[in-house]
Enzyme design. Structure first.
Site, PDB file in Angstrom:
ATOM      1  N   TYR A  36       0.829  -1.206   0.000  1.00  0.00           N
ATOM      2  CA  TYR A  36       0.000   0.000   0.000  1.00  0.00           C
ATOM      3  C   TYR A  36       0.866   1.260   0.000  1.00  0.00           C
ATOM      4  CZ  TYR A  36      -3.170  -3.647   1.561  1.00  0.00           C
ATOM      5  OH  TYR A  36      -3.876  -4.815   1.665  1.00  0.00           O
ATOM      6  N   ASP A  37       0.449   2.240  -0.811  1.00  0.00           N
ATOM      7  CA  ASP A  37       1.149   3.532  -0.774  1.00  0.00           C
ATOM      8  C   ASP A  37       0.331   4.606  -0.076  1.00  0.00           C
ATOM      9  OD1 ASP A  37      -0.759   4.308  -2.694  1.00  0.00           O
ATOM     10  OD2 ASP A  37       0.614   3.999  -4.362  1.00  0.00           O
TER      11      ASP A  37
END
Length: 318
Positions: A36-37
């Site tokens: 996840y960013d």
């Protein structure tokens, strides 16, 4: 549901019977955080309860920022404006700006301003709620009449209520959490909504609100329900689980849904919001709901992960 403890790490496992019921969803409390960013956080019950910070929340957010994660805050609590929330979030000692905060008061204001059926050059909004809604409405260029200022906290005798003068320029009624809600305020809103052309908007419909000492108090949805029942009107809900605020975040930041994680403490708002938006979701057990609610026979909202606390986003991620 079984739990195994490895040192200070808590890993949740489902029994085979429950796993079958949950249709192969993963409930291991081991998150590959590198996937996840962007991480969307609910606030109440996740980062704090009342004015008490969840232990370790500040350090966790700091560590996530060091890992290069974009942190956004999506809250149904309409009592504060984004600017007011910014001051509270900055106490967590992380680097954020007002644009990183998407609060339901802001969502209500921007949504109302976008509607062709509401002319903000001529019409006003009547507000039941705290200061946050009025602040966001004015920032959006909407003139508003706040019930807390117009009617105060006093009561007008019931046989006098029919004499209330209703401002004919009111084109919308907006309701959020109001811990000083009175029968008189509800009467004024109901009389406004007697006109079918007056819009009805709720900032959220959370039935309860996570307070300190592990006590849940009546939430904004309880206030909305009273007006909805009296007026026989169904409001447009801009808060979670509706995806108004997610769409705002996607438009503003160009989020990739497959790389965005939603973290919350409620199944019926936070987790459902993320699920509807195509995000992976985390239920933390420091707020309203826990794994017991997930496993209830009547529950249909399933998170991707369950964690005891937001702290475990980092502690069991590597």
């Amino acid at each position: 549901y079984q739990r195994r403890v490895h040192g200070d790490r808590l890993i949740g496992l489902l029994s085979s019977k429950v796993a079958e019921k949950m249709a192969a969803k993963t409930f291991l409390n081991k998150i590959g955080i590198n996937k996840y960013d962007t991480i969307l956080f609910d606030c109440d019950g996740v980062l704090w309860r009342g004015n008490e910070l969840v232990p370790g929340a500040s350090e966790t957010l700091q560590q996530l920022q060091k890992l290069g994660k974009r942190l956004l805050f999506v809250t149904n609590n309409s009592s504060k404006s984004r600017e007011q929330y910014l001051q509270k979030i900055l106490q967590l000692k992380i680097h954020v700006d007002k644009d990183s905060i998407i609060a339901s008061a802001y969502a209500a204001a921007t949504h109302l301003a976008s509607l062709e059926s509401f002319d903000k050059t001529k019409q006003k909004a009547f507000i039941i709620g705290d200061v946050g809604i009025g602040l966001e409405m004015r920032e959006a260029g909407i003139e508003c009449i706040e019930s807390r200022q117009l009617l105060g906290n006093g009561h007008i005798k019931r046989d006098e209520l029919h004499k209330l003068d209703i401002d004919p320029s009111i084109g919308a009624v907006v309701v959020g959490i109001d811990d000083e809600l009175t029968y008189t305020k509800v009467c004024y809103a109901t009389l406004c909504l007697a006109s079918p052309s007056v819009l009805f908007i709720s900032t959220n419909q959370d039935t309860t609100f996570p307070g300190p000492n592990n006590r849940n108090l009546p939430g904004g949805g309880s206030c909305v329900a009273m007006v909805a029942t009296a007026s026989h009107r169904t409001p447009i809900n801009v808060g979670k689980p509706e995806t108004f605020m997610l769409e705002q975040a996607i438009q503003r930041f160009g989020l990739d849904r497959t790389k965005t994680l939603m973290v919350g403490d409620r199944l019926d708002t936070d987790v459902l919001f993320g699920n509807r938006g195509g995000l992976d979701t985390v239920l933390v057990e420091t707020g309203v709901h826990s794994h017991k609610d997930v496993l209830a026979e009547t529950n249909t909202v399933i998170p991707t992960y369950i964690l005891p606390s937001v702290v475990y986003l980092v502690n069991v991620s590597q």
